[in-house]
Design a protein around this motif. Structure first.
Motif: not given
Length: 103
Positions: A22, A25-33, A36
């Motif tokens: 988790q 995944e949170k870090e991946r989402q943060q990087k994606e954010k 963007q």
């Protein structure tokens, strides 16, 4: 009892792995954010740059149009002067012809 401890240990490890998953995944989402956001900023800068370029071109076109109108007016004035001079020359020739008629 030993089996129960092993089961609890395995459950604990499973929970830990799930927590790590988790977190990743949170870090991946943060990087994606963040990616963007950088892309959005880049697009905004590009849009502003293009707008500045467009305004610059618009200003140059307007300046050229003003120059063209100025030169057209100057040309019109010169053509009027040319006609006026031609008319004066004709008048003088007519006056000379009236004074000195050719036989």
């Amino acid at each position: 009892m030993k089996k129960e401890k092993e089961r609890q240990q395995k459950e604990k490890e499973r929970q830990q792995k799930e927590k790590e998953r988790q977190q990743k995944e949170k870090e991946r989402q943060q990087k994606e954010k963040e990616r963007q956001q950088r892309e959005k900023e880049r697009q905004q800068k590009e849009k502003k740059r293009q707008e500045r370029e467009r305004q610059k071109e618009k200003k140059l076109i307007e300046e050229y149009n003003i120059d063209i109108r100025k030169y057209e007016a100057e040309l019109d004035n010169l053509e009027k002067k040319k006609k006026a001079v031609a008319a004066k020359i004709k008048l003088k020739k007519d006056m000379i012809a009236a004074i000195n008629p050719k036989n």
